[in-house]
Design a protein around this motif. Structure first.
Motif, PDB file in Angstrom:
ATOM      1  N   PRO A 163       0.814  -1.219   0.000  1.00  0.00           N
ATOM      2  CA  PRO A 163       0.000   0.000   0.000  1.00  0.00           C
ATOM      3  C   PRO A 163       0.848   1.271   0.000  1.00  0.00           C
ATOM      4  CG  PRO A 163       0.001  -1.008   2.171  1.00  0.00           C
ATOM      5  CD  PRO A 163       0.710  -1.969   1.261  1.00  0.00           C
ATOM      6  N   LEU A 164       0.310   2.315  -0.588  1.00  0.00           N
ATOM      7  CA  LEU A 164       0.951   3.619  -0.505  1.00  0.00           C
ATOM      8  C   LEU A 164       0.718   4.209   0.881  1.00  0.00           C
ATOM      9  CD1 LEU A 164       0.014   5.167  -3.974  1.00  0.00           C
ATOM     10  CD2 LEU A 164       2.260   4.355  -3.251  1.00  0.00           C
ATOM     11  N   VAL A 165       1.719   4.894   1.381  1.00  0.00           N
ATOM     12  CA  VAL A 165       1.617   5.578   2.672  1.00  0.00           C
ATOM     13  C   VAL A 165       1.127   6.999   2.417  1.00  0.00           C
ATOM     14  CG1 VAL A 165       2.893   6.415   4.682  1.00  0.00           C
ATOM     15  CG2 VAL A 165       3.466   4.188   3.667  1.00  0.00           C
ATOM     16  N   ASN A 166       0.007   7.342   3.000  1.00  0.00           N
ATOM     17  CA  ASN A 166      -0.574   8.669   2.811  1.00  0.00           C
ATOM     18  C   ASN A 166      -0.614   9.413   4.140  1.00  0.00           C
ATOM     19  OD1 ASN A 166      -1.408   8.486  -0.070  1.00  0.00           O
ATOM     20  ND2 ASN A 166      -2.672   6.815   0.692  1.00  0.00           N
ATOM     21  N   LEU A 171       4.009  18.027   6.479  1.00  0.00           N
ATOM     22  CA  LEU A 171       5.192  17.861   7.314  1.00  0.00           C
ATOM     23  C   LEU A 171       6.402  18.367   6.530  1.00  0.00           C
ATOM     24  CD1 LEU A 171       4.548  14.246   8.695  1.00  0.00           C
ATOM     25  CD2 LEU A 171       4.180  16.410   9.895  1.00  0.00           C
ATOM     26  N   PRO A 172       7.379  18.965   7.188  1.00  0.00           N
ATOM     27  CA  PRO A 172       8.476  19.628   6.458  1.00  0.00           C
ATOM     28  C   PRO A 172       9.300  18.730   5.553  1.00  0.00           C
ATOM     29  CG  PRO A 172       8.913  19.541   8.832  1.00  0.00           C
ATOM     30  CD  PRO A 172       7.483  19.168   8.640  1.00  0.00           C
ATOM     31  N   TYR A 173       9.457  17.436   5.922  1.00  0.00           N
ATOM     32  CA  TYR A 173      10.321  16.556   5.127  1.00  0.00           C
ATOM     33  C   TYR A 173       9.565  15.435   4.424  1.00  0.00           C
ATOM     34  CZ  TYR A 173      14.196  18.887   7.463  1.00  0.00           C
ATOM     35  OH  TYR A 173      15.075  19.839   7.923  1.00  0.00           O
ATOM     36  N   PHE A 174       8.240  15.497   4.403  1.00  0.00           N
ATOM     37  CA  PHE A 174       7.461  14.429   3.775  1.00  0.00           C
ATOM     38  C   PHE A 174       6.874  14.925   2.462  1.00  0.00           C
ATOM     39  CE2 PHE A 174       3.863  11.613   3.003  1.00  0.00           C
ATOM     40  CZ  PHE A 174       4.375  10.379   3.371  1.00  0.00           C
ATOM     41  N   ASP A 175       7.213  14.223   1.372  1.00  0.00           N
ATOM     42  CA  ASP A 175       6.688  14.557   0.050  1.00  0.00           C
ATOM     43  C   ASP A 175       5.334  13.861  -0.113  1.00  0.00           C
ATOM     44  OD1 ASP A 175       6.092  14.894  -2.623  1.00  0.00           O
ATOM     45  OD2 ASP A 175       8.104  14.409  -3.344  1.00  0.00           O
ATOM     46  N   ARG A 176       4.255  14.645  -0.009  1.00  0.00           N
ATOM     47  CA  ARG A 176       2.907  14.063  -0.013  1.00  0.00           C
ATOM     48  C   ARG A 176       2.480  13.527  -1.372  1.00  0.00           C
ATOM     49  NH1 ARG A 176      -1.056  18.428   2.137  1.00  0.00           N
ATOM     50  NH2 ARG A 176       0.353  19.801   0.985  1.00  0.00           N
ATOM     51  N   VAL A 177       3.130  13.957  -2.448  1.00  0.00           N
ATOM     52  CA  VAL A 177       2.712  13.514  -3.780  1.00  0.00           C
ATOM     53  C   VAL A 177       3.652  12.449  -4.362  1.00  0.00           C
ATOM     54  CG1 VAL A 177       1.433  15.606  -4.308  1.00  0.00           C
ATOM     55  CG2 VAL A 177       3.866  15.504  -4.861  1.00  0.00           C
ATOM     56  N   ALA A 178       4.605  11.999  -3.564  1.00  0.00           N
ATOM     57  CA  ALA A 178       5.486  10.903  -3.995  1.00  0.00           C
ATOM     58  C   ALA A 178       4.763   9.566  -3.856  1.00  0.00           C
ATOM     59  CB  ALA A 178       6.757  10.895  -3.149  1.00  0.00           C
ATOM     60  N   TYR A 179       5.295   8.537  -4.516  1.00  0.00           N
ATOM     61  CA  TYR A 179       4.800   7.175  -4.328  1.00  0.00           C
ATOM     62  C   TYR A 179       5.574   6.594  -3.141  1.00  0.00           C
ATOM     63  CZ  TYR A 179       2.614   7.863  -8.836  1.00  0.00           C
ATOM     64  OH  TYR A 179       1.839   8.356  -9.868  1.00  0.00           O
ATOM     65  N   THR A 180       5.001   6.781  -1.964  1.00  0.00           N
ATOM     66  CA  THR A 180       5.659   6.378  -0.724  1.00  0.00           C
ATOM     67  C   THR A 180       5.133   5.026  -0.270  1.00  0.00           C
ATOM     68  OG1 THR A 180       5.935   8.676  -0.036  1.00  0.00           O
ATOM     69  CG2 THR A 180       6.072   7.001   1.688  1.00  0.00           C
ATOM     70  N   ASN A 338      -6.388   2.668  -6.348  1.00  0.00           N
ATOM     71  CA  ASN A 338      -6.456   1.824  -5.157  1.00  0.00           C
ATOM     72  C   ASN A 338      -5.299   2.077  -4.193  1.00  0.00           C
ATOM     73  OD1 ASN A 338      -8.874   0.162  -5.730  1.00  0.00           O
ATOM     74  ND2 ASN A 338      -7.669  -0.490  -7.509  1.00  0.00           N
ATOM     75  N   SER A 339      -4.540   3.129  -4.445  1.00  0.00           N
ATOM     76  CA  SER A 339      -3.468   3.579  -3.548  1.00  0.00           C
ATOM     77  C   SER A 339      -2.493   2.452  -3.188  1.00  0.00           C
ATOM     78  CB  SER A 339      -4.080   4.181  -2.270  1.00  0.00           C
ATOM     79  OG  SER A 339      -3.109   4.889  -1.539  1.00  0.00           O
ATOM     80  N   ARG A 340      -1.896   1.856  -4.228  1.00  0.00           N
ATOM     81  CA  ARG A 340      -0.955   0.771  -3.996  1.00  0.00           C
ATOM     82  C   ARG A 340       0.031   0.669  -5.157  1.00  0.00           C
ATOM     83  NH1 ARG A 340      -4.613  -4.714  -5.138  1.00  0.00           N
ATOM     84  NH2 ARG A 340      -5.138  -4.204  -7.325  1.00  0.00           N
ATOM     85  N   VAL A 341       1.152  -0.010  -4.900  1.00  0.00           N
ATOM     86  CA  VAL A 341       2.157  -0.296  -5.921  1.00  0.00           C
ATOM     87  C   VAL A 341       2.306  -1.805  -6.013  1.00  0.00           C
ATOM     88  CG1 VAL A 341       4.587  -0.094  -6.573  1.00  0.00           C
ATOM     89  CG2 VAL A 341       3.409   1.869  -5.579  1.00  0.00           C
TER      90      VAL A 341
END
Length: 359
Positions: A163-166, A171-180, A338-341
């Motif tokens: 699953p993708l982490v949303n 947050l200052p160091y978290f890229d919200r639009v990356a595939y995390t 589906n918010s997953r890789v």
């Protein structure tokens, strides 16, 4: 073009320089329209850019895009029609870039531009409205695969999904639009690194996320994890590899574990696999994907090969980054809806041929 799941803005080179050819001449496009800096596109939809946009002297939206390898490009945002096989898509926003700096002029001179594929408002997949896309990067100089939309492929083995982490809170160091995704551990052959799972998780500032980034070449790990992996890999390869002992040499600024390999040797010795374990899936790196030869560096009768994992701390990156070198010969599916890789091992050159794309 570079396919980059780690960035948002797609762009083309719009000015010829001594090292880069002109790839797109906006004066020859009747549908080319610069984005004014007062428009909502400039003021609102660029909110996830790492460098804020500005207003140039012509009151046009000016963007600077920088990357982890110290490369940067800049120019104006614009609308134009993008033509595909079966249709034209109007008013796609992209960057018409006319200047920048590079850490690798030879490679950049071959680049037409970049296709931004993250989850940001102005990424190519967001603008096109694709719920899913997949790619397969060949390990050789042969055709890879890029597919948009939901495609059923009978011969492809079932994918393992993570699953993708949303995190919705800025947050200052978290890229919200990356595939995390969530990295949970790493093992060398059968030995799991003796580290707590918490070292792989983002902290209260967002530092420590794990990003799947096709625009970065190698894989970078935060210092404590990198050091543990480095020490275990050295331990398991002591009998088959000779460490290159030069404390002042660091390949590409972050890869300080290198080896001396006899120039007359054919192929690498058998090496232990390195497996990254995610929530619900894993990615195993084996064979020649573990080492990369340093171009032009010869010591006596030896070539220098470096471990293809680097230290994020040396690059000033507060994240784990999984680059395209370790995605080679993996079917990578980005299921945005589906918010997953999803991933599965596959010969990408053969996959390309089966899909009628290969040479």
């Amino acid at each position: 073009m570079v396919l980059d799941t780690g960035s948002e803005l797609s762009w083309l080179r719009c000015r010829k320089t001594p090292t880069t050819p002109l790839w797109f001449d906006s004066l020859r496009s009747k549908s080319y329209t610069p984005v004014p800096c007062t428009s909502p596109t400039c003021r609102i939809r660029t909110r996830d850019f790492t460098v804020p946009v500005s207003c140039d002297r012509n009151k046009l939206c000016h963007a600077i895009v920088s990357y982890a390898d110290a490369t940067s490009v800049e120019g104006n945002l614009a609308y134009d029609v993008f033509r595909f096989t079966n249709s034209d898509v109007p008013r796609i926003v992209f960057g018409c870039m006319d200047s920048g700096s590079s850490s690798n002029q030879d490679e950049d001179s071959k680049t037409t531009g970049l296709l931004g594929m993250n989850r940001g408002s102005l990424s190519f997949v967001t603008q096109m409205g694709y719920p899913k896309f997949s790619y397969c990067i060949s390990g050789r100089d042969s055709t890879g695969v890029l597919l948009f939309g939901d495609v059923k492929i009978a011969w492809l083995q079932p994918l393992s999904y993570t699953p993708l982490v949303n995190i919705s809170t800025p947050l200052p160091y978290f890229d919200r639009v990356a595939y995390t995704v969530q990295l949970e551990g790493i093992k060398v052959a059968g030995t799991v690194l003796s580290l707590p799972k918490s070292v792989y998780e983002p902290d209260h500032t967002g530092a420590g996320q794990t990003m799947v980034d096709s625009g970065t070449q190698f894989t970078f790990l935060l210092g404590p994890v990198y050091t543990a992996l480095k020490n275990e890999f050295i331990k398991q390869t002591r009998s088959v590899l000779r460490v290159y002992e030069d404390p002042d040499f660091v390949f590409q600024g972050a890869m300080d574990l290198c080896y001396r390999i006899d120039r007359t040797r054919v192929g690498l010795p058998v090496l232990p696999s390195v497996t990254m374990m995610f929530r619900g899936a894993q990615m195993s790196i084996t064979g020649d994907r573990l080492l990369i030869q340093v171009p032009g560096l010869i010591k006596g009768n030896d070539q220098i090969h470096c471990f293809t994992f680097g230290n994020s701390d040396l690059l000033g990156i507060e994240a784990y980054v999984i680059g395209h070198h370790h995605q080679q010969n993996m079917w990578m599916e980005f299921d945005i809806a589906n918010s997953r890789v999803g991933l599965a091992e596959v010969r990408c050159d053969l996959a390309s041929q089966k899909l009628g794309m290969g040479r």
